[in-house]
Scaffold this motif. Structure first.
Motif, PDB file in Angstrom:
ATOM      1  N   LYS A  89      10.001   8.033   0.393  1.00  0.00           N
ATOM      2  CA  LYS A  89      11.360   7.485   0.273  1.00  0.00           C
ATOM      3  C   LYS A  89      11.879   6.984   1.613  1.00  0.00           C
ATOM      4  CE  LYS A  89      15.211   6.549  -1.884  1.00  0.00           C
ATOM      5  NZ  LYS A  89      16.008   7.613  -2.589  1.00  0.00           N
ATOM      6  N   GLN A  90      11.485   7.658   2.704  1.00  0.00           N
ATOM      7  CA  GLN A  90      11.927   7.213   4.035  1.00  0.00           C
ATOM      8  C   GLN A  90      11.399   5.818   4.332  1.00  0.00           C
ATOM      9  OE1 GLN A  90      13.977   9.158   6.296  1.00  0.00           O
ATOM     10  NE2 GLN A  90      14.205   7.079   7.067  1.00  0.00           N
ATOM     11  N   PHE A  91      10.128   5.599   4.022  1.00  0.00           N
ATOM     12  CA  PHE A  91       9.553   4.269   4.229  1.00  0.00           C
ATOM     13  C   PHE A  91      10.295   3.241   3.379  1.00  0.00           C
ATOM     14  CE2 PHE A  91       6.839   0.838   2.733  1.00  0.00           C
ATOM     15  CZ  PHE A  91       6.354   0.307   3.924  1.00  0.00           C
ATOM     16  N   ASP A  92      10.458   3.515   2.098  1.00  0.00           N
ATOM     17  CA  ASP A  92      11.105   2.561   1.202  1.00  0.00           C
ATOM     18  C   ASP A  92      12.502   2.194   1.689  1.00  0.00           C
ATOM     19  OD1 ASP A  92       8.854   2.768  -0.338  1.00  0.00           O
ATOM     20  OD2 ASP A  92       9.853   3.633  -2.092  1.00  0.00           O
ATOM     21  N   THR A  93      13.266   3.219   2.070  1.00  0.00           N
ATOM     22  CA  THR A  93      14.656   2.986   2.493  1.00  0.00           C
ATOM     23  C   THR A  93      14.726   2.179   3.779  1.00  0.00           C
ATOM     24  OG1 THR A  93      15.367   5.052   1.438  1.00  0.00           O
ATOM     25  CG2 THR A  93      16.820   4.124   3.118  1.00  0.00           C
ATOM     26  N   LEU A 106      18.156   0.056  -2.523  1.00  0.00           N
ATOM     27  CA  LEU A 106      18.105   0.967  -1.379  1.00  0.00           C
ATOM     28  C   LEU A 106      18.944   0.496  -0.189  1.00  0.00           C
ATOM     29  CD1 LEU A 106      14.261   1.665  -1.457  1.00  0.00           C
ATOM     30  CD2 LEU A 106      16.079   3.199  -2.232  1.00  0.00           C
ATOM     31  N   VAL A 107      19.516  -0.683  -0.276  1.00  0.00           N
ATOM     32  CA  VAL A 107      20.234  -1.241   0.877  1.00  0.00           C
ATOM     33  C   VAL A 107      21.590  -0.560   1.054  1.00  0.00           C
ATOM     34  CG1 VAL A 107      21.292  -3.308   1.866  1.00  0.00           C
ATOM     35  CG2 VAL A 107      19.075  -3.468   0.699  1.00  0.00           C
ATOM     36  N   ASP A 108      21.818  -0.034   2.237  1.00  0.00           N
ATOM     37  CA  ASP A 108      23.124   0.505   2.634  1.00  0.00           C
ATOM     38  C   ASP A 108      23.869  -0.648   3.300  1.00  0.00           C
ATOM     39  OD1 ASP A 108      25.272   1.595   4.064  1.00  0.00           O
ATOM     40  OD2 ASP A 108      24.214   3.478   4.462  1.00  0.00           O
ATOM     41  N   PHE A 109      24.749  -1.298   2.538  1.00  0.00           N
ATOM     42  CA  PHE A 109      25.371  -2.525   3.027  1.00  0.00           C
ATOM     43  C   PHE A 109      26.260  -2.286   4.241  1.00  0.00           C
ATOM     44  CE2 PHE A 109      24.007  -3.980  -1.122  1.00  0.00           C
ATOM     45  CZ  PHE A 109      23.583  -5.267  -0.849  1.00  0.00           C
ATOM     46  N   ASP A 110      26.986  -1.168   4.271  1.00  0.00           N
ATOM     47  CA  ASP A 110      27.848  -0.898   5.426  1.00  0.00           C
ATOM     48  C   ASP A 110      27.027  -0.812   6.702  1.00  0.00           C
ATOM     49  OD1 ASP A 110      30.154  -0.883   3.897  1.00  0.00           O
ATOM     50  OD2 ASP A 110      30.119   1.294   3.586  1.00  0.00           O
ATOM     51  N   GLN A 111      25.952  -0.040   6.653  1.00  0.00           N
ATOM     52  CA  GLN A 111      25.116   0.127   7.834  1.00  0.00           C
ATOM     53  C   GLN A 111      24.382  -1.162   8.186  1.00  0.00           C
ATOM     54  OE1 GLN A 111      21.931   2.917   7.305  1.00  0.00           O
ATOM     55  NE2 GLN A 111      21.297   2.873   9.438  1.00  0.00           N
ATOM     56  N   THR A 112      23.821  -1.814   7.168  1.00  0.00           N
ATOM     57  CA  THR A 112      23.025  -3.016   7.412  1.00  0.00           C
ATOM     58  C   THR A 112      23.866  -4.152   7.967  1.00  0.00           C
ATOM     59  OG1 THR A 112      21.467  -2.418   5.663  1.00  0.00           O
ATOM     60  CG2 THR A 112      21.528  -4.725   6.326  1.00  0.00           C
ATOM     61  N   GLN A 161       0.817  -1.210   0.000  1.00  0.00           N
ATOM     62  CA  GLN A 161       0.000   0.000   0.000  1.00  0.00           C
ATOM     63  C   GLN A 161       0.857   1.269   0.000  1.00  0.00           C
ATOM     64  OE1 GLN A 161      -3.402  -0.002  -0.233  1.00  0.00           O
ATOM     65  NE2 GLN A 161      -3.239  -2.227  -0.440  1.00  0.00           N
ATOM     66  N   LYS A 162       1.947   1.261   0.790  1.00  0.00           N
ATOM     67  CA  LYS A 162       2.718   2.486   1.002  1.00  0.00           C
ATOM     68  C   LYS A 162       3.985   2.582   0.167  1.00  0.00           C
ATOM     69  CE  LYS A 162       3.126   4.072   5.166  1.00  0.00           C
ATOM     70  NZ  LYS A 162       3.372   4.242   6.604  1.00  0.00           N
ATOM     71  N   GLY A 163       4.454   1.474  -0.360  1.00  0.00           N
ATOM     72  CA  GLY A 163       5.700   1.505  -1.119  1.00  0.00           C
ATOM     73  C   GLY A 163       5.604   2.452  -2.301  1.00  0.00           C
ATOM     74  N   SER A 164       6.631   3.283  -2.483  1.00  0.00           N
ATOM     75  CA  SER A 164       6.595   4.263  -3.566  1.00  0.00           C
ATOM     76  C   SER A 164       7.469   3.870  -4.745  1.00  0.00           C
ATOM     77  CB  SER A 164       7.019   5.645  -3.040  1.00  0.00           C
ATOM     78  OG  SER A 164       8.334   5.611  -2.518  1.00  0.00           O
ATOM     79  N   SER A 165       8.061   2.665  -4.685  1.00  0.00           N
ATOM     80  CA  SER A 165       8.879   2.188  -5.803  1.00  0.00           C
ATOM     81  C   SER A 165       8.445   0.778  -6.182  1.00  0.00           C
ATOM     82  CB  SER A 165      10.366   2.191  -5.429  1.00  0.00           C
ATOM     83  OG  SER A 165      10.650   1.189  -4.472  1.00  0.00           O
ATOM     84  N   LYS A 166       8.679   0.437  -7.435  1.00  0.00           N
ATOM     85  CA  LYS A 166       8.315  -0.895  -7.923  1.00  0.00           C
ATOM     86  C   LYS A 166       9.074  -1.973  -7.154  1.00  0.00           C
ATOM     87  CE  LYS A 166       8.163  -3.773 -12.085  1.00  0.00           C
ATOM     88  NZ  LYS A 166       8.467  -3.841 -13.553  1.00  0.00           N
ATOM     89  N   GLY A 167      10.355  -1.718  -6.830  1.00  0.00           N
ATOM     90  CA  GLY A 167      11.163  -2.697  -6.113  1.00  0.00           C
ATOM     91  C   GLY A 167      10.612  -3.018  -4.737  1.00  0.00           C
ATOM     92  N   VAL A 168      10.147  -1.998  -4.020  1.00  0.00           N
ATOM     93  CA  VAL A 168       9.586  -2.210  -2.684  1.00  0.00           C
ATOM     94  C   VAL A 168       8.259  -2.952  -2.780  1.00  0.00           C
ATOM     95  CG1 VAL A 168       8.571  -1.029  -0.691  1.00  0.00           C
ATOM     96  CG2 VAL A 168      10.798  -0.313  -1.573  1.00  0.00           C
ATOM     97  N   LYS A 169       7.453  -2.639  -3.767  1.00  0.00           N
ATOM     98  CA  LYS A 169       6.180  -3.345  -3.929  1.00  0.00           C
ATOM     99  C   LYS A 169       6.420  -4.815  -4.289  1.00  0.00           C
ATOM    100  CE  LYS A 169       3.193   0.565  -5.083  1.00  0.00           C
ATOM    101  NZ  LYS A 169       2.297   0.392  -3.903  1.00  0.00           N
ATOM    102  N   THR A 170       7.419  -5.073  -5.122  1.00  0.00           N
ATOM    103  CA  THR A 170       7.759  -6.461  -5.462  1.00  0.00           C
ATOM    104  C   THR A 170       8.243  -7.214  -4.228  1.00  0.00           C
ATOM    105  OG1 THR A 170       8.333  -5.892  -7.746  1.00  0.00           O
ATOM    106  CG2 THR A 170       9.269  -7.931  -6.846  1.00  0.00           C
ATOM    107  N   ALA A 171       9.125  -6.580  -3.454  1.00  0.00           N
ATOM    108  CA  ALA A 171       9.633  -7.201  -2.224  1.00  0.00           C
ATOM    109  C   ALA A 171       8.489  -7.461  -1.246  1.00  0.00           C
ATOM    110  CB  ALA A 171      10.693  -6.310  -1.583  1.00  0.00           C
ATOM    111  N   PHE A 227      12.376   0.295   5.103  1.00  0.00           N
ATOM    112  CA  PHE A 227      11.794  -1.017   4.810  1.00  0.00           C
ATOM    113  C   PHE A 227      12.873  -1.960   4.272  1.00  0.00           C
ATOM    114  CE2 PHE A 227       9.960  -3.935   1.708  1.00  0.00           C
ATOM    115  CZ  PHE A 227       8.817  -4.416   2.306  1.00  0.00           C
ATOM    116  N   ALA A 228      13.581  -1.536   3.239  1.00  0.00           N
ATOM    117  CA  ALA A 228      14.596  -2.387   2.612  1.00  0.00           C
ATOM    118  C   ALA A 228      15.740  -2.708   3.561  1.00  0.00           C
ATOM    119  CB  ALA A 228      15.124  -1.712   1.347  1.00  0.00           C
ATOM    120  N   ASN A 229      16.192  -1.731   4.339  1.00  0.00           N
ATOM    121  CA  ASN A 229      17.349  -1.946   5.203  1.00  0.00           C
ATOM    122  C   ASN A 229      17.019  -2.762   6.444  1.00  0.00           C
ATOM    123  OD1 ASN A 229      19.974  -0.361   4.311  1.00  0.00           O
ATOM    124  ND2 ASN A 229      18.212   0.850   3.647  1.00  0.00           N
ATOM    125  N   ILE A 230      15.872  -2.491   7.060  1.00  0.00           N
ATOM    126  CA  ILE A 230      15.482  -3.273   8.235  1.00  0.00           C
ATOM    127  C   ILE A 230      15.286  -4.738   7.848  1.00  0.00           C
ATOM    128  CG2 ILE A 230      13.596  -3.701   9.865  1.00  0.00           C
ATOM    129  CD1 ILE A 230      13.261  -0.645  10.079  1.00  0.00           C
TER     130      ILE A 230
END
Length: 243
Positions: free
Chosen positions: A119-123, A175-181, A62-72, A125-128
């Motif tokens: 974008k905050q949600f998408d980012t 959107l994944v920040d590998f260093d942080q994640t 519902q909230k994802g603003s990118s195709k990648g987040v909706k697919t995930a 979401f992907a990193n968590i």
């Protein structure tokens, strides 16, 4: 089928600081092989993962603003519905009590993401979700390589495929920040066990069921060959209640 009373008890602590000797302790001898504390805790963890990642997938759709987040998000709903069905299938066979809600830490992730958008949600979401799936991936490998219980082994196989798929779709969001994640994955906060443990279900509470989507591609376990020692054959009937 001989079962100890400990097998019926809800696991009090699922934190990562439990000593290996306790986790390796056999709590029940079943017709599918011995069941250890870490086997039981693994089934509970898989169930708990679905209890927060499945609804988060619905939110992402519902909230994802990118195709990648909706697919995930679609992959989360599909994969965890099938894993949940498998957990609910084998838990009564092994006399394992399943939670109906996720741990406080996991519920906190959901609350955080519910309050975000764009974008905050998408980012986040992907990193968590990349961080949490990366953490459980190592646990799955350990269970798969050490368990002597064929039902737990079958669940680990399914969880391995599902979690790897979820890791992959999170990474494909870009959107994944590998260093942080990876830092968060390898250096988790030292939380009390109460924050890491899903609470036991209330007496008489109906079991929560994660409904598969109409376009489901994942399927629950077929236990027709899951006999003790993994030798194949007809699936045994569920064990009678210990009394």
């Amino acid at each position: 089928m001989a079962l100890t009373l400990a097998a019926l008890a809800y696991p009090g602590m699922l934190g990562l600081d439990k000593v290996a000797t306790a986790q390796d302790r056999i709590i029940a001898n079943t017709q599918w092989g011995p069941l250890t504390e870490q086997d039981r805790d693994f089934v509970v963890k898989v169930r708990a993962a679905g209890l927060w990642e499945y609804p988060l997938g619905q939110i992402g759709l519902q909230k994802g603003s990118s195709k990648g987040v909706k697919t995930a998000s679609a992959h989360l709903v599909d994969g965890h519905a099938a894993l949940d069905a498998s957990c609910r299938k084998i838990a009564p066979m092994l006399n394992i009590t399943l939670p109906n809600v996720a741990s406080p830490q996991q519920e906190g992730f959901v609350a955080q993401l519910k309050g975000e958008s764009g974008k905050q949600f998408d980012t986040d979401f992907a990193n968590i979700l990349r961080m949490t799936h990366g953490s459980i991936f190592n646990t799955i490998a350990k269970i798969r390589s050490t368990t002597k219980n064929s039902l737990v082994r079958a669940l680990a196989d399914q969880a391995n495929d599902t979690v790897l798929d979820h890791i992959t779709v999170m990474e494909k969001t870009g959107l994944v920040d590998f260093d942080q994640t990876l830092f968060q994955q390898t250096t988790p906060p030292k939380l009390p066990n109460s924050d890491l443990t899903p609470p036991p279900p209330a007496a008489g509470q109906p079991e929560v069921v994660l409904t598969p989507p109409p376009t489901a591609t994942s399927t629950p376990l077929d236990l027709s060959g899951a006999t003790g020692g993994g030798t194949g054959g007809t699936a045994p009937s569920p064990a009678p209640p210990a009394g």
